[in-house]
Design an enzyme around this catalytic site. Structure first.
Site, short mmCIF file in Angstrom:
data_model
loop_
_atom_site.label_atom_id
_atom_site.label_comp_id
_atom_site.label_asym_id
_atom_site.label_seq_id
_atom_site.Cartn_x
_atom_site.Cartn_y
_atom_site.Cartn_z
N GLY A 95 44.66 -37.84 -31.36
CA GLY A 95 44.27 -39.03 -30.62
C GLY A 95 43.90 -40.18 -31.54
N ARG A 96 43.64 -39.83 -32.79
CA ARG A 96 43.29 -40.89 -33.74
C ARG A 96 43.79 -40.55 -35.14
NH1 ARG A 96 36.91 -40.12 -34.87
NH2 ARG A 96 36.76 -37.90 -34.42
N ASP A 128 39.32 -44.54 -28.62
CA ASP A 128 39.82 -45.82 -29.13
C ASP A 128 40.71 -45.64 -30.35
OD1 ASP A 128 37.99 -44.97 -30.94
OD2 ASP A 128 36.69 -46.74 -30.84
N ARG A 179 43.61 -37.62 -45.21
CA ARG A 179 43.39 -36.21 -45.53
C ARG A 179 44.72 -35.53 -45.80
NH1 ARG A 179 41.08 -33.82 -39.79
NH2 ARG A 179 42.93 -34.25 -38.57
N ARG A 186 47.71 -26.21 -35.59
CA ARG A 186 46.47 -25.54 -35.13
C ARG A 186 46.81 -24.42 -34.16
NH1 ARG A 186 43.19 -30.33 -35.41
NH2 ARG A 186 44.42 -31.73 -36.70
N ASP A 255 41.61 -26.08 -30.99
CA ASP A 255 42.40 -27.18 -31.55
C ASP A 255 41.90 -27.57 -32.93
OD1 ASP A 255 40.31 -28.02 -29.54
OD2 ASP A 255 40.55 -29.91 -30.61
N ASP A 265 39.22 -30.30 -39.69
CA ASP A 265 38.54 -31.15 -38.72
C ASP A 265 37.02 -31.07 -38.85
OD1 ASP A 265 40.92 -32.01 -37.78
OD2 ASP A 265 40.53 -31.57 -35.69
P1 AMP Z 1 37.63 -33.46 -32.36
O1 AMP Z 1 36.55 -32.80 -31.61
O2 AMP Z 1 37.21 -34.60 -33.26
O3 AMP Z 1 38.49 -32.47 -33.09
O4 AMP Z 1 38.57 -34.19 -31.28
C1 AMP Z 1 39.07 -33.55 -30.13
C2 AMP Z 1 40.19 -34.38 -29.53
O5 AMP Z 1 39.73 -35.69 -29.19
C3 AMP Z 1 41.37 -34.58 -30.46
O6 AMP Z 1 42.54 -34.57 -29.68
C4 AMP Z 1 41.11 -35.94 -31.04
O7 AMP Z 1 42.30 -36.57 -31.48
C5 AMP Z 1 40.49 -36.67 -29.87
N1 AMP Z 1 39.60 -37.76 -30.29
C6 AMP Z 1 38.38 -37.67 -30.85
N2 AMP Z 1 37.85 -38.88 -31.10
C7 AMP Z 1 38.78 -39.78 -30.69
C8 AMP Z 1 38.85 -41.21 -30.68
N3 AMP Z 1 37.86 -41.97 -31.14
N4 AMP Z 1 39.98 -41.78 -30.19
C9 AMP Z 1 40.99 -41.04 -29.71
N5 AMP Z 1 40.98 -39.70 -29.69
C10 AMP Z 1 39.90 -39.07 -30.17
MG MG Z 2 40.01 -31.90 -33.84
#
Ligand code: AMP
Ligand code: MG
Length: 491
Positions: A95-96, A128, A179, A186, A255, A265
């Site tokens: 997502g980012r 975002d 990174r 995953r 994930d 992550d």
């Molecule tokens: P994480 O817990 O950081 O591994 O994120 C879980 C999911 O949420 C993943 O698919 C990330 O890409 C998405 N995600 C986390 N933060 C953001 C952000 N600020 N904008 C878009 N996607 C996000």
């Molecule tokens: Mg993640």
């Protein structure tokens, strides 16, 4: 050794050659304000044969801040799903994060170059697409700290910042972390194709991962079963390493679990200060699902999710046989690492109890995990020696004396001298770990545009086992303000 400019990096984008059902192709979104380099890690640059002088070029922040591409890059966001806090979420994906491409180095190793915080993707859901400066600093430093500790992990090349505003609980600035990992696939990358009943893609993914990362299995008739068996093994060993060093991941969703068994992550992770087996580092983890002492079990739970996703290509019996080996593999590896932390030669039946009774005493007295093990190297096995400085870590000194007598008896059966043992233990028990308060200090300075503390910590943590002159304060337990810093997922 090859040293290339950014333009001459040798890209070989194997993931981009998979069909479009695995990703979405798109470019990073440049910041609204100019990007600038915050920190650069020459050790990671070496892995992709990148000339470290490249970091001095003005274009460097553009390339690794998401506003410039160099030839060979084919940016994409990877698709995946996963179980978050035990619940299946049908679609997640980068997502980012944006995979710029895979660089092949002189040694024919392949490294994904991924920008985290580089803008919206089709998988951003409500986010975002940005990462805040503080979270990139934490991931950057911890990736390299884990590598310094000998723990398999994704690496970190650099942080690029900007004055671009990002809105969280308060207004912050955005940053991009570059990174690197041999692969960012995953458990959740497999899960999405299983739950969508896209078994052809599932098989393609398994073949892709095997040919690129488990090449010794390519010819095997039972290659998928053996692949899963090796993932079980890598994961069991990885989590044993986390446990031995006193580290909690914080968000062990499927994930966030690497198919290679590397640490991936970094979010609200934490190194334990005062030993507490129930340590919860993620402020949002109200039920302690990902508490420190739950990690070995969660590893198995996550592997069971992966096993389910592999049902179309591996028999239930084979999957179960591999899962059944997890606990024994994990425990044997953990015990072996703890033996090394205690400086024990060979293996004896009583070792497990020796380790567990020490940990129970440490928990009871809230003993600093890192500092105590480091200090234990100085244990003197001479009969009658009280080992005062170690004794002073404990509230109940008598109980420590009882344990020390058992430990002394065990050491006396070894041939090595105290000095030799100490030297060995110091190569295992780190002096410096990325305590939350150290990261916090670097973050607060960086928010005032002073990035020097990031570089200081990077250098320190890349060599966590050696005494570094003038750096003793960095081994100190947290001051009061740094004991219970709240770190959560929203970064
Ligand atoms: P994480 O817990 O950081 O591994 O994120 C879980 C999911 O949420 C993943 O698919 C990330 O890409 C998405 N995600 C986390 N933060 C953001 C952000 N600020 N904008 C878009 N996607 C996000
Ligand atoms: Mg993640």
């Amino acid at each position: 050794m090859a040293r290339h400019s950014m333009e001459m990096l040798s890209f070989d984008n194997s993931y981009a050659r998979l069909s479009e059902s695995f990703y979405a192709k798109l470019n990073p979104t440049p910041f609204s304000d100019p990007p600038y380099l915050i920190s650069f890690n020459p050790a990671a640059a070496e892995l992709i044969d990148l000339d470290p002088d490249e970091a001095k070029r003005p274009e460097f922040a553009g390339v690794f801040g998401g506003s410039l591409l160099v030839p060979g890059m084919e940016p994409l966001a990877m698709l995946y799903s996963g179980h978050q806090f035990g619940v299946y979420v049908p679609q997640l994906g980068d997502g980012r994060a944006i995979l710029l491409g895979e660089v092949r180095n002189e040694r024919v190793e392949r490294w994904d170059l991924q920008l985290k915080g580089a803008g919206l993707t089709p998988f951003s859901r409500d986010g975002d697409g940005r990462a805040v400066l503080r979270s990139t600093i934490r991931e950057y430093l911890c990736s390299e700290a884990m590598h310094g500790l000998g723990i398999p992990t994704a690496r970190a090349l650099c942080i690029v910042g900007s004055d671009h505003k990002v809105y969280r609980e308060q207004v912050e600035t955005g940053a991009v972390l570059t990174r690197m990992a041999p692969s960012h696939v995953r458990f959740g990358t497999f899960e999405i194709f299983y739950y969508r009943k896209q078994y052809e893609q599932l098989t393609m993914l398994a073949d892709y991962v095997i040919s690129n990362h488990y090449p010794h299995l390519v010819e095997a008739t039972d290659k998928y079963a053996r692949f899963f068996d090796e993932v079980v093994e890598h994961t069991a060993r990885l989590i044993a390493q986390w446990q031995a060093v006193g580290w909690a991941h914080g968000v062990m969703n499927t994930d966030n679990m690497s198919i290679l068994g590397i640490t991936l992550d970094y979010g609200p992770f934490g190194f334990i200060d005062d030993y507490d087996p129930g340590f919860i580092c993620n402020h949002s983890d109200h039920n302690g699902r990902y508490a420190f002492d739950q990690q070995p079990f969660i590893g198995l739970w996550n592997l069971s999710c992966l096993a389910q996703a592999l049902l179309p290509i591996v028999s239930k019996e084979e999957l179960k046989t591999s899962l059944d080996r997890y606990t024994a593999t994990h425990q044997a590896q953990y015990l072996e690492l703890m033996r090394r932390k205690l400086g024990l030669d060979g293996a004896q039946a009583d070792d497990e109890s020796l380790v567990n009774s020490l940990l129970a005493l440490m928990s009871e007295s809230h003993v600093d995990y890192t500092n105590f093990f480091r200090a234990l190297g100085d244990f003197r096995s001479t009969p009658g020696d009280q080992n005062e400085s170690l004794r002073d870590y404990f509230v109940n000194r008598d109980r420590f004396d009882g344990w020390a007598a058992r430990y002394r008896a065990r050491l006396c059966e070894q041939t090595s001298s105290d000095a030799e043992r100490c030297e060995r233990m110091n190569r295992i028990n780190p002096k410096y770990v990325l305590r939350n308060y150290l990261a916090q200090t670097a973050i607060e300075k960086a928010q005032q545009k002073d990035f020097s503390e990031i570089d200081r910590l990077l250098t320190l943590l890349q060599n966590p086992h050696s005494d570094q002159p003038g750096m003793d304060t960095y081994a100190a337990p947290p001051p009061n303000w740094g004991k219970h810093l709240a770190v959560s997922c929203s970064s």
